[in-house]
Design a protein around this motif. Structure first.
Motif, PDB file in Angstrom:
ATOM      1  N   ILE A  37       0.850  -1.107   0.189  1.00 47.09           N
ATOM      2  CA  ILE A  37       0.156  -0.205   0.029  1.00 47.09           C
ATOM      3  C   ILE A  37       1.059   1.181  -0.170  1.00 47.09           C
ATOM      4  O   ILE A  37       0.499   2.206  -0.696  1.00 47.09           O
ATOM      5  CB  ILE A  37      -0.928  -0.024   1.099  1.00 47.09           C
ATOM      6  N   PHE A  38       2.023   1.293   0.931  1.00 49.17           N
ATOM      7  CA  PHE A  38       2.729   2.453   1.016  1.00 49.17           C
ATOM      8  C   PHE A  38       3.527   2.818  -0.495  1.00 49.17           C
ATOM      9  O   PHE A  38       3.366   3.899  -1.042  1.00 49.17           O
ATOM     10  CB  PHE A  38       4.006   2.002   1.891  1.00 49.17           C
ATOM     11  N   LYS A  65       2.562   6.091  -3.356  1.00 48.05           N
ATOM     12  CA  LYS A  65       3.448   6.932  -3.847  1.00 48.05           C
ATOM     13  C   LYS A  65       3.336   7.306  -5.286  1.00 48.05           C
ATOM     14  O   LYS A  65       3.386   8.392  -6.025  1.00 48.05           O
ATOM     15  CB  LYS A  65       4.936   6.406  -3.608  1.00 48.05           C
ATOM     16  N   PHE A  66       2.884   6.024  -6.101  1.00 47.10           N
ATOM     17  CA  PHE A  66       2.792   6.149  -7.488  1.00 47.10           C
ATOM     18  C   PHE A  66       1.241   6.877  -7.659  1.00 47.10           C
ATOM     19  O   PHE A  66       0.918   7.554  -8.749  1.00 47.10           O
ATOM     20  CB  PHE A  66       2.646   4.765  -8.054  1.00 47.10           C
ATOM     21  N   ASN A  67       0.453   6.611  -6.811  1.00 45.30           N
ATOM     22  CA  ASN A  67      -0.842   7.152  -6.932  1.00 45.30           C
ATOM     23  C   ASN A  67      -0.870   8.762  -7.087  1.00 45.30           C
ATOM     24  O   ASN A  67      -1.715   9.198  -7.857  1.00 45.30           O
ATOM     25  CB  ASN A  67      -1.795   6.652  -5.515  1.00 45.30           C
ATOM     26  N   ASN A  68      -0.384   9.368  -6.162  1.00 46.25           N
ATOM     27  CA  ASN A  68      -0.389  10.871  -6.188  1.00 46.25           C
ATOM     28  C   ASN A  68       0.256  11.341  -7.441  1.00 46.25           C
ATOM     29  O   ASN A  68      -0.198  12.274  -8.079  1.00 46.25           O
ATOM     30  CB  ASN A  68       0.580  11.223  -4.973  1.00 46.25           C
ATOM     31  N   LYS A  69       1.499  10.614  -8.037  1.00 43.33           N
ATOM     32  CA  LYS A  69       1.952  11.250  -9.179  1.00 43.33           C
ATOM     33  C   LYS A  69       0.898  10.922 -10.331  1.00 43.33           C
ATOM     34  O   LYS A  69       0.735  11.570 -11.367  1.00 43.33           O
ATOM     35  CB  LYS A  69       3.239  10.466  -9.469  1.00 43.33           C
ATOM     36  N   MET A  70       0.337   9.713 -10.489  1.00 42.29           N
ATOM     37  CA  MET A  70      -0.583   9.417 -11.383  1.00 42.29           C
ATOM     38  C   MET A  70      -1.777  10.692 -11.226  1.00 42.29           C
ATOM     39  O   MET A  70      -2.220  10.865 -12.489  1.00 42.29           O
ATOM     40  CB  MET A  70      -1.296   7.849 -11.321  1.00 42.29           C
ATOM     41  N   ALA A 108       2.405   2.463 -15.307  1.00 43.50           N
ATOM     42  CA  ALA A 108       3.291   1.162 -15.299  1.00 43.50           C
ATOM     43  C   ALA A 108       3.937   0.883 -14.001  1.00 43.50           C
ATOM     44  O   ALA A 108       4.222  -0.086 -14.042  1.00 43.50           O
ATOM     45  CB  ALA A 108       4.255   1.375 -16.593  1.00 43.50           C
ATOM     46  N   GLY A 109       4.650   2.023 -13.433  1.00 41.33           N
ATOM     47  CA  GLY A 109       5.506   1.818 -12.254  1.00 41.33           C
ATOM     48  C   GLY A 109       4.463   1.380 -11.088  1.00 41.33           C
ATOM     49  O   GLY A 109       5.036   0.378 -10.419  1.00 41.33           O
ATOM     50  N   PHE A 110       3.436   1.738 -10.983  1.00 42.60           N
ATOM     51  CA  PHE A 110       2.283   1.376 -10.075  1.00 42.60           C
ATOM     52  C   PHE A 110       1.996  -0.197 -10.377  1.00 42.60           C
ATOM     53  O   PHE A 110       1.951  -1.084  -9.274  1.00 42.60           O
ATOM     54  CB  PHE A 110       0.956   2.294 -10.324  1.00 42.60           C
ATOM     55  N   GLN A 111       1.729  -0.563 -11.742  1.00 41.46           N
ATOM     56  CA  GLN A 111       1.195  -2.006 -11.856  1.00 41.46           C
ATOM     57  C   GLN A 111       2.323  -2.888 -11.685  1.00 41.46           C
ATOM     58  O   GLN A 111       2.277  -4.136 -11.133  1.00 41.46           O
ATOM     59  CB  GLN A 111       0.635  -1.946 -13.195  1.00 41.46           C
ATOM     60  N   SER A 112       3.468  -2.534 -12.365  1.00 47.91           N
ATOM     61  CA  SER A 112       4.647  -3.182 -12.048  1.00 47.91           C
ATOM     62  C   SER A 112       5.068  -3.654 -10.555  1.00 47.91           C
ATOM     63  O   SER A 112       5.408  -4.568 -10.195  1.00 47.91           O
ATOM     64  CB  SER A 112       5.987  -2.706 -12.699  1.00 47.91           C
ATOM     65  N   ILE A 149      -8.182  -3.770  -7.474  1.00 47.68           N
ATOM     66  CA  ILE A 149      -8.008  -2.437  -7.090  1.00 47.68           C
ATOM     67  C   ILE A 149      -6.941  -1.622  -7.688  1.00 47.68           C
ATOM     68  O   ILE A 149      -7.008  -0.532  -8.275  1.00 47.68           O
ATOM     69  CB  ILE A 149      -7.648  -2.245  -5.409  1.00 47.68           C
ATOM     70  N   VAL A 150      -5.870  -2.367  -8.086  1.00 57.00           N
ATOM     71  CA  VAL A 150      -4.850  -1.738  -9.006  1.00 57.00           C
ATOM     72  C   VAL A 150      -5.550  -1.142 -10.457  1.00 57.00           C
ATOM     73  O   VAL A 150      -5.181  -0.282 -10.749  1.00 57.00           O
ATOM     74  CB  VAL A 150      -3.845  -2.627  -9.256  1.00 57.00           C
ATOM     75  N   GLU A 151      -6.284  -2.180 -10.956  1.00 59.69           N
ATOM     76  CA  GLU A 151      -6.950  -1.906 -12.346  1.00 59.69           C
ATOM     77  C   GLU A 151      -7.956  -0.722 -12.051  1.00 59.69           C
ATOM     78  O   GLU A 151      -8.062   0.069 -13.015  1.00 59.69           O
ATOM     79  CB  GLU A 151      -7.669  -3.027 -12.749  1.00 59.69           C
TER      80      GLU A 151
END
Length: 594
Positions: free
Chosen positions: A184-185, A189-194, A254-258, A306-308
């Motif tokens: 989740i952490f 981090k990627f969430n906010n950038k997205m 992509a970073g988030f999913q990877s 949730i990721v998707e």
């Protein structure tokens, strides 16, 4: 409203602003979440069934009868039927609920846009507004439906799975669930950038819409200057800018999913390695390990959903944020709480120490204007460009409010009456005629919705428009094209005058209504305007000074206020500013004529 603002508001704030739209559909939502609970139960039961049957098969195979197996199978099949019905409701009615919420938001946004003042539209691109009212809200349907479901189902599965697995083996359960916070952490981090990247892409899409609209509406100018290549370059620049912003968004996605796929693998191998070690020591049994693996598969499937959904969530949040940005724009012209309808207007207009400046400037356009126009009087406004002639007229229907002083109609402060009743008593004919896409009939009827055909034809006759309308291919049912492109300037102006004849207001404002026409069209339009002005309080902003010689009063307006006032003959005899303007104009006309 800053179009290029990419500062994002807190998600909790956006959700708080969005939640009221669920109020109308709370029972639909409650039933939707109940159905989500049923589907979750069906998913949670399968690993326990497999564990139960495997355990019996390994420890007491004789008790594993065909009847027992079929009974368990029938129970699970029954659960799947329930799951089928519940899932159908979620996919059908749940999506319809999301579409209805999107429709409600679009309605509210459009209504709010109708209320915003001229100053808002002076500083905002129409293409940006089109993006906000259409594409920005497309993702709200999926967001409104899936967001409650996904963020209800996933925690439910995690909590129930945790409880079930703890009953099997606490230590292995704690090892597995210790990985989830780390996942989740990194996801956050990627969430906010997205989120920031998606908002940039929305803004850039709005810019493309604005640029395309500008080019297409001005296509005749583009072609006349042979500047297609320039417009193509402008579009290419905006289009490539949009591509670059989307590249940035997809890089973070992509970073988030990877990252989540990496943690998938870590959780699987943790269960296999730690579970095998515990099984070697006799702490857990093979059926327990199988159940663990099935629950981990189910948990990871939930995490993947949730990721998707995260991309859709961020798109939805961006759409909601851009929706709220417009909804938070202040409505500058509002009715006072005790506003009354303006009725039985005679038409006397009074400017009482009226001053005005625009919101983005402290410099007055009009300063301490004192003026009384008697009911039925024909007043003309002349003067150099930028003197505030149009602004003065726009203050009467409250397109803007005076910053000092007041304006009265028949002795009543216009701020004490409803804007609808005020504007219904005022007719405007402007230099730039706007015809709506539709028929000639539709455009005239706009002056008095629901008017009879006889009234519309009579209005057209009074405006001198009936003859040319009758010669059109389909008469009054002829489509005028976008912005009336199929008609000449004079024809469009006569239709706009017919519209005002149909409205039949006691106060009339003519804002350079003939300045863009040729001499013959001007002569015809001027005759129509003279008919229209008869018996009404009329303010005429004149570019061609010869058209206002018969005005009862001529006001010469400059940056210093009203410099001269009187009839044409009176002002000419004084030999001051009006006389100079008139002589200069007539000299230019004669020069052009020669």
């Amino acid at each position: 409203m800053k179009e290029n603002n990419i500062n994002t508001k807190k998600t909790s704030y956006l959700i708080k602003r969005f939640l009221p739209y669920f109020k109308k559909y709370k029972w639909v939502l409650i039933l939707d979440l109940f159905c989500a609970t049923l589907t979750t139960i069906c998913d949670l039961v399968l690993p326990m069934i497999v564990r139960y049957l495997t355990d019996m098969g390994m420890n007491d195979v004789e008790s594993l009868t065909v009847r027992l197996i079929l009974t368990v199978g029938a129970i699970y099949l029954g659960l799947r039927v329930i799951d089928l019905i519940a899932n159908y409701y979620m996919a059908n009615i749940g999506h319809v609920m999301g579409a209805k919420i999107e429709t409600d938001m679009r309605r509210d946004l459009f209504d709010h846009l109708q209320e915003l003042s001229y100053s808002f539209y002076s500083n905002t691109k129409v293409g940006q507004l089109m993006a906000r009212i259409t594409s920005d809200l497309f993702d709200v349907t999926e967001f409104a439906h899936h967001c409650p479901e996904e963020y209800y189902i996933a925690p439910l599965k995690i909590v129930v799975s945790f409880c079930i697995l703890c009953s099997v083996n606490v230590w292995l359960t704690l090892i597995i669930f210790a990985i989830i916070p780390v996942m989740i952490f990194f996801a956050m981090k990627f969430n906010n950038k997205m989120r920031t990247a998606f908002k940039k892409s929305r803004n850039q899409l709005g810019e493309i819409n604005a640029q395309v609209e500008d080019s297409l509406l001005g296509v005749r100018v583009v072609k006349s200057f042979a500047n297609e290549d320039i417009e193509g370059e402008k579009f290419k620049e905006g289009n490539e800018g949009f591509l670059n912003v989307k590249k940035e968004a997809y890089r973070y996605m992509a970073g988030f999913q990877s990252t989540t796929r990496l943690f998938d693998g870590i959780m699987y191998i943790t269960v296999v390695v730690a579970g095998s070690l515990f099984m070697m020591q006799g702490i857990i049994t093979p059926p327990d390990l199988m159940a663990y693996l099935l629950y981990v598969v189910m948990l990871l499937a939930s995490v993947r959903r949730i990721v998707e959904f995260t991309e859709q969530f961020q798109r939805g949040m961006t759409g909601i944020e851009r929706f709220i940005e417009v909804m938070d724009e202040e409505v500058e012209i509002q009715d006072s709480p005790d506003a009354k309808n303006l009725q039985a207007v005679k038409g006397e207009i009074t400017f009482d120490h009226a001053s005005f400046h625009y919101a983005d400037s402290d410099e007055n356009v009009l300063t301490q204007i004192d003026l009384t126009i008697k009911a039925g009087e024909n007043v003309a406004l002349v003067g150099p460009s930028g003197a505030g002639k149009t602004t003065l007229c726009n203050l009467i229907p409250r397109f803007y409010d005076v910053t000092e002083g007041r304006i009265l109609i028949d002795g009543i402060d216009i701020r004490s009456v409803t804007t609808h009743s005020l504007r219904s008593k005022i007719g405007m004919v402007q230099q730039e005629v706007y015809l709506f896409s539709g028929t000639v009939y539709d455009n005239i009827e706009y002056g008095k919705p629901g008017a009879s055909k006889e009234e519309i034809v009579q209005a057209a006759k009074l405006a001198g428009a009936h003859e040319f309308i009758s010669q059109l291919t389909d008469g009054y049912e002829t489509f005028v094209g976008e912005r009336g492109v199929k008609l000449s300037g004079g024809q469009k102006q006569r239709i706009s005058i017919a519209r005002v004849f149909l409205k039949n207001p006691p106060i009339l404002i003519l804002d350079e209504a003939t300045s863009a026409l040729d001499n013959e069209s001007e002569r015809i339009i001027q005759q129509s305007l003279e008919k229209l002005a008869k018996g009404r309080t009329t303010l005429t902003i004149a570019h061609r000074l010869t058209t206002i010689r018969n005005a009862s009063t001529i006001l010469v307006l400059t940056e210093d206020g009203i410099q001269e006032q009187g009839s044409h003959d009176e002002l000419m005899s004084k030999g001051r500013l009006y006389s100079r303007l008139y002589n200069m104009y007539t000299t230019n006309e004669e020069t052009v004529g020669n």
